[in-house]
Scaffold this motif. Structure first.
Motif, short mmCIF file in Angstrom:
data_model
loop_
_atom_site.label_atom_id
_atom_site.label_comp_id
_atom_site.label_asym_id
_atom_site.label_seq_id
_atom_site.Cartn_x
_atom_site.Cartn_y
_atom_site.Cartn_z
N ARG A 30 61.27 36.99 71.62
CA ARG A 30 60.81 35.70 72.13
C ARG A 30 60.01 35.83 73.42
O ARG A 30 59.01 35.13 73.60
N GLY A 31 60.42 36.69 74.32
CA GLY A 31 59.72 36.81 75.60
C GLY A 31 58.34 37.42 75.51
O GLY A 31 57.39 36.94 76.11
N MET A 32 58.21 38.51 74.75
CA MET A 32 56.95 39.25 74.67
C MET A 32 56.23 39.08 73.34
O MET A 32 55.18 39.66 73.11
N GLY A 33 56.79 38.30 72.44
CA GLY A 33 56.13 38.05 71.17
C GLY A 33 55.83 39.33 70.41
O GLY A 33 56.56 40.33 70.50
N MET A 34 54.73 39.32 69.67
CA MET A 34 54.37 40.47 68.86
C MET A 34 53.98 41.69 69.70
O MET A 34 53.99 42.81 69.20
N LEU A 35 53.62 41.47 70.95
CA LEU A 35 53.29 42.59 71.82
C LEU A 35 54.46 43.57 71.91
O LEU A 35 54.27 44.78 71.91
N GLY A 36 55.67 43.02 72.01
CA GLY A 36 56.86 43.86 72.09
C GLY A 36 57.04 44.72 70.86
O GLY A 36 57.34 45.92 70.96
N LEU A 37 56.86 44.13 69.68
CA LEU A 37 57.02 44.89 68.44
C LEU A 37 55.90 45.91 68.26
O LEU A 37 56.16 47.06 67.88
N VAL A 38 54.67 45.51 68.54
CA VAL A 38 53.54 46.42 68.38
C VAL A 38 53.71 47.65 69.26
O VAL A 38 53.43 48.78 68.85
N ASN A 39 54.19 47.45 70.49
CA ASN A 39 54.42 48.59 71.38
C ASN A 39 55.50 49.52 70.84
O ASN A 39 55.35 50.75 70.86
N LEU A 40 56.60 48.95 70.38
CA LEU A 40 57.69 49.76 69.83
C LEU A 40 57.20 50.59 68.64
O LEU A 40 57.52 51.78 68.52
N VAL A 41 56.43 49.96 67.77
CA VAL A 41 55.91 50.66 66.59
C VAL A 41 54.92 51.74 67.01
O VAL A 41 54.94 52.86 66.47
N TYR A 42 54.07 51.44 68.00
CA TYR A 42 53.07 52.41 68.44
C TYR A 42 53.73 53.68 68.95
O TYR A 42 53.35 54.79 68.57
N PHE A 43 54.72 53.54 69.81
CA PHE A 43 55.40 54.71 70.36
C PHE A 43 56.10 55.49 69.25
O PHE A 43 56.04 56.73 69.20
N SER A 44 56.76 54.77 68.35
CA SER A 44 57.50 55.43 67.27
C SER A 44 56.57 56.12 66.28
O SER A 44 56.93 57.13 65.68
N LYS A 45 55.36 55.58 66.12
CA LYS A 45 54.40 56.15 65.17
C LYS A 45 53.67 57.36 65.75
O LYS A 45 53.50 58.37 65.07
N HIS A 46 53.23 57.26 67.01
CA HIS A 46 52.41 58.31 67.61
C HIS A 46 53.23 59.39 68.31
O HIS A 46 52.74 60.50 68.52
#
Length: 298
Positions: A168-184
């Motif tokens: 809720r606080g960071m919206g999709m930015l929070g998820l995109v960041n988590l996925v980016y770190f986990s992917k790269h």
């Protein structure tokens, strides 16, 4: 009171006459002197940005607000305004273009990050759900989710059985960041997730990751990331560069947390703020670039 008074007098009176005297002595305007006395990167671009912003000339003041498409035209306007001969100062045009691209690019990047932050996680959005499942698969490759809503999400650091409430606080930015770190940085992400389950020093991996997204966002919004990005990118910074800075925060915060050895997770806010102050201090070094060290780059 004295500091405020001095700042006012300098900006509105002394600075003008100091610039005028130096121009008479050197034959060069302040912008030319900056290019001649500072190296490429944040040191130069921050000085140019400051000089343009305080100029009494509308042409120069407006330069810090131009878009990427307007940069070349703006540079020519500044050269005309300051009577700079391109034949005598051949590098001025190119150098100023780079600075203005960095300045305009930073503002554009902030708007892109802000727009992504404002997008709420929507469980009815197929793309949102796809990214959430991707996060699980990247971090837990040997364990399948039993259901979309399940206590298993707590295994990667979410608070409850449905992660959507944690964004809720960071919206999709929070998820995109988590996925980016986990992917790269997959192996590093799994290692940090494992460390976050430490019996005494453990923390909620995903929740802390979202918290670090807020930290990266606030540093970008405040302008504190200018020194880092101006050193890192000789042109327009992209969303990729923001994600990379986030990765740096995740990696370094995990090291910081275990080095500090907090008594319990109840003291998280104290150590989070201590880490925040540490990063802000590092960003005051105009020669520094904060990137992941000693691990494989994507």
């Amino acid at each position: 009171m004295f500091v405020y008074l001095w700042g006012y007098l300098y900006s509105n009176f002394f600075r003008f006459w100091l610039k005028w005297i130096l121009r008479q002595l050197t034959g060069k305007c302040e912008l030319q002197r900056i290019f001649g006395g500072s190296k490429e990167g944040s040191q130069r671009t921050l000085k140019i940005e400051y000089s343009l912003g305080l100029s009494k000339s509308k042409v120069l003041r407006n330069a810090v607000h131009v878009s990427e498409a307007e940069v070349e035209k703006c540079v020519l306007g500044i050269m005309k305004e300051k009577k700079i001969n391109i034949q005598k100062d051949t590098g001025f045009k190119t150098s100023l273009q780079v600075c203005l691209l960095q300045i305009s690019g930073y503002k554009k990047l902030y708007l892109e990050v802000e727009n992504l932050r404002k997008v709420p996680y929507d469980s009815d959005n197929e793309e949102h759900e796809k990214q959430l499942i991707q996060l699980w698969n990247l971090l837990m490759p040997h364990e399948n989710l039993k259901a979309r809503i399940t206590k298993q999400w707590c295994d990667i650091g979410f608070q409850g059985d449905d992660p959507k409430t944690d964004f809720r606080g960071m919206g999709m930015l929070g998820l995109v960041n988590l996925v980016y770190f986990s992917k790269h940085y997959t192996s590093e992400a799994r290692q940090i997730l494992s460390r976050s389950n430490h019996a005494k020093l453990g923390y909620s991996y995903a929740i802390v990751g979202i918290n670090l997204t807020e930290m990266a966002y606030s540093l970008l919004k405040s302008g504190a990331l200018k020194s880092h990005l101006y050193n890192l990118v000789p042109g327009l910074p992209q969303m990729e560069h923001f994600h990379q800075f986030y990765c740096y925060l995740v990696y370094e915060f995990d090291k910081f947390w275990f080095e500090e050895e907090p008594e319990s997770i109840m003291h998280f806010n104290h150590y989070r703020e201590k880490f925040h102050e540490k990063v802000k201090g590092l960003l005051l070094d105009y020669n520094l670039v904060l990137t992941l060290q000693n691990i494989k780059k994507p």
